[in-house]
Design a protein around this motif. Structure first.
Motif, PDB file in Angstrom:
ATOM      1  N   UNK A 279       0.862  -1.197   0.000  1.00 31.35           N
ATOM      2  CA  UNK A 279       0.000   0.000   0.000  1.00 31.35           C
ATOM      3  C   UNK A 279       0.887   1.231   0.000  1.00 31.35           C
ATOM      4  N   UNK A 280       0.284   2.381  -0.309  1.00 36.10           N
ATOM      5  CA  UNK A 280       1.020   3.646  -0.337  1.00 36.10           C
ATOM      6  C   UNK A 280       0.391   4.604   0.666  1.00 36.10           C
ATOM      7  N   UNK A 281       1.238   5.169   1.528  1.00 41.38           N
ATOM      8  CA  UNK A 281       0.786   6.171   2.492  1.00 41.38           C
ATOM      9  C   UNK A 281       1.535   7.472   2.239  1.00 41.38           C
ATOM     10  N   UNK A 282       0.841   8.528   1.822  1.00 36.33           N
ATOM     11  CA  UNK A 282       1.523   9.807   1.593  1.00 36.33           C
ATOM     12  C   UNK A 282       2.075  10.363   2.903  1.00 36.33           C
ATOM     13  N   UNK A 283       3.202  11.047   2.804  1.00 37.58           N
ATOM     14  CA  UNK A 283       3.831  11.608   4.000  1.00 37.58           C
ATOM     15  C   UNK A 283       2.916  12.601   4.694  1.00 37.58           C
ATOM     16  N   UNK A 291      -4.230   1.476  -1.922  1.00 38.44           N
ATOM     17  CA  UNK A 291      -3.835   0.155  -2.420  1.00 38.44           C
ATOM     18  C   UNK A 291      -3.674   0.212  -3.931  1.00 38.44           C
ATOM     19  N   UNK A 292      -2.536   0.722  -4.328  1.00 32.00           N
ATOM     20  CA  UNK A 292      -2.283   1.001  -5.745  1.00 32.00           C
ATOM     21  C   UNK A 292      -2.274  -0.277  -6.584  1.00 32.00           C
ATOM     22  N   UNK A 293      -1.685  -1.346  -6.064  1.00 30.64           N
ATOM     23  CA  UNK A 293      -1.571  -2.593  -6.823  1.00 30.64           C
ATOM     24  C   UNK A 293      -2.610  -3.634  -6.408  1.00 30.64           C
ATOM     25  N   UNK A 294      -3.628  -3.218  -5.661  1.00 33.81           N
ATOM     26  CA  UNK A 294      -4.624  -4.161  -5.172  1.00 33.81           C
ATOM     27  C   UNK A 294      -4.455  -4.390  -3.685  1.00 33.81           C
ATOM     28  N   UNK A 313       5.111  -5.010   3.112  1.00 29.14           N
ATOM     29  CA  UNK A 313       6.034  -3.869   3.028  1.00 29.14           C
ATOM     30  C   UNK A 313       5.374  -2.773   2.193  1.00 29.14           C
ATOM     31  N   UNK A 314       5.262  -1.560   2.738  1.00 32.45           N
ATOM     32  CA  UNK A 314       4.578  -0.486   2.004  1.00 32.45           C
ATOM     33  C   UNK A 314       5.404   0.035   0.830  1.00 32.45           C
ATOM     34  N   UNK A 315       4.731   0.698  -0.062  1.00 33.46           N
ATOM     35  CA  UNK A 315       5.379   1.366  -1.194  1.00 33.46           C
ATOM     36  C   UNK A 315       5.813   2.749  -0.714  1.00 33.46           C
ATOM     37  N   UNK A 316       7.102   2.897  -0.450  1.00 34.20           N
ATOM     38  CA  UNK A 316       7.636   4.138   0.123  1.00 34.20           C
ATOM     39  C   UNK A 316       8.828   4.587  -0.712  1.00 34.20           C
ATOM     40  N   UNK A 317       8.850   5.862  -1.044  1.00 33.36           N
ATOM     41  CA  UNK A 317       9.906   6.401  -1.902  1.00 33.36           C
ATOM     42  C   UNK A 317      11.289   6.201  -1.296  1.00 33.36           C
ATOM     43  N   UNK A 318      11.387   6.294   0.025  1.00 33.22           N
ATOM     44  CA  UNK A 318      12.705   6.205   0.658  1.00 33.22           C
ATOM     45  C   UNK A 318      13.306   4.797   0.546  1.00 33.22           C
ATOM     46  N   UNK A 319      12.481   3.768   0.356  1.00 35.87           N
ATOM     47  CA  UNK A 319      13.019   2.415   0.154  1.00 35.87           C
ATOM     48  C   UNK A 319      13.800   2.372  -1.148  1.00 35.87           C
ATOM     49  N   UNK A 320      13.203   2.957  -2.175  1.00 34.75           N
ATOM     50  CA  UNK A 320      13.882   3.006  -3.478  1.00 34.75           C
ATOM     51  C   UNK A 320      15.133   3.861  -3.397  1.00 34.75           C
TER      52      UNK A 320
END
Length: 378
Positions: A279-283, A291-294, A313-320
């Motif tokens: 999932x994606x959580x905006x800062x 839930x961008x990918x389902x 594991x969430x979709x977070x820019x800092x991981x990338x």
């Protein structure tokens, strides 16, 4: 002459059942005898599947009845082969790796789901927990670990171990790493056929001074191909974890990854599924999940195939960003990401402990055809 069934059975008691210490009747090999006038039909079950054994059994029965009961009897022998089922076990013949306690394969059926990112963060979290950890980057054609650990310019050094020259893995953040990326230029494509790739992997496995490791993580390439078979033939895999995103396209391939490890000829325990980019959580909206990918795709798959969902594991820019600069995101302290990777890692260790308690040690497979965990150290 009218044949008597009891006389037939008495005659068959003089024949020793193949592979048994008893005669054919006592062992239960003779399953049925039917007589009609001078005709007799004998049904028998043996465990030897060879044509020679079947023929020998048939001839021996006919000769015995002719000799002991009636020499002109018309005899029909029905021989059925019942090969005993092999007991289910993970202790398949293979070669043990001294000093390495647990080998975890991190796989995905599909590329682009963040498998290497998960492997890197799982490794540094294990290291933070006090374990000795190594990573074998088995993605020959797209090695990522040198970048993710900021060791692109490093090269394994030669060391002498018991009179033999071995490679010393590159180390950073407490994790030992070997990758084909250390032996090629950054812009060089690895254009190898399967046997050459397998040979390179074997060198990184057996010609390396890994030392004592609690966990070796193997970052496998996507799919279910030649590299996977080479690894499983070379190493005694303790268990596998499958990484997937929640979307159906990725889950369909994740199922194939699970099926590969569960094949009878491979039989490597699947410890569970990791849902990446869950999932994606905006800062600016920390309480919102998009839930961008389902939603809960990997959770549903884990329930369907009766394995554990190890973590989301969430979709977070800092991981990338952390992966790109060579400092895995799990090294960040007091953050939701650190917590997420710690929970994931504890679940993986728990499943390894359960697996080791309940199953015999896995050994490397032989492919003969073409076809809050107490274990965590404080």
């Amino acid at each position: 002459m009218k044949l008597d069934k009891q006389n037939i059975l008495k005659a068959l008691e003089t024949i020793t059942a193949p592979g048994e210490g008893q005669n054919m009747v006592e062992s239960g090999a003779v399953t049925n005898v039917v007589t009609f006038a001078d005709e007799v039909i004998v049904d028998i079950t043996i465990t030897n599947p060879s044509l020679q054994a079947k023929k020998k059994t048939e001839v021996e029965i006919m000769q015995t009845i002719h000799k002991l009961v009636y020499e002109k009897a018309k005899i029909k022998v029905n021989v059925k082969v019942d090969t005993p089922a092999k007991p289910a076990t993970n202790a398949i013949k293979g070669k043990e790796i001294p000093g390495i306690k647990n080998i975890i394969a991190v796989a995905s059926g599909k590329g682009g789901v963040g498998k290497s990112t998960v492997t890197a963060n799982l490794a540094v979290t294990l290291s933070k927990m006090g374990f000795n950890v190594g990573i074998l980057d088995a993605d020959i054609y797209g090695p990522s670990m040198p970048i993710m650990f900021d060791v692109e310019l490093e090269r394994p050094l030669a060391v002498n171990v018991d009179g033999k020259s071995k490679m010393r893995p590159v180390e950073n953040y407490g994790v030992k790493i070997l990758s084909i990326g250390f032996f090629t230029k950054p812009d060089q494509a690895v254009v190898w056929r399967g046997p050459m790739a397998a040979k390179a992997l074997n060198q990184m496995i057996f010609d390396a001074a890994w030392g004592e490791l609690d966990f070796m993580l193997i970052d496998l390439p996507p799919g279910t191909g030649d590299i996977h078979l080479s690894i499983m033939q070379s190493l005694p895999i303790t268990g596998a974890v499958i990484v997937s995103t929640p979307q159906n396209v990725a889950l369909a391939d994740a199922k194939k990854g699970v099926a590969m490890f569960q094949q009878e000829s491979i039989n490597v325990p699947v410890l569970g599924i990791i849902e990446n980019m869950a999932y994606f959580t905006p800062e600016e909206l920390p309480d919102h999940k998009y839930y961008i990918f389902g939603k809960e795709g990997a959770k549903n798959l884990a329930e369907d195939i009766n394995v554990r969902l190890l973590g989301e594991i969430p979709l977070v820019q800092s991981i990338r960003e952390a992966g790109d600069i060579g400092r895995p995101a799990a090294l960040q302290t007091a953050t939701p990401l650190e917590k997420a990777f710690e929970e994931l890692t504890r679940n993986v260790v728990e499943e390894v402990v359960k697996r080791n308690d309940n199953l015999p040690p896995t050994e490397a497979i032989k492919i003969t055809t073409m076809a809050g965990c107490s274990a965590v150290k404080k």
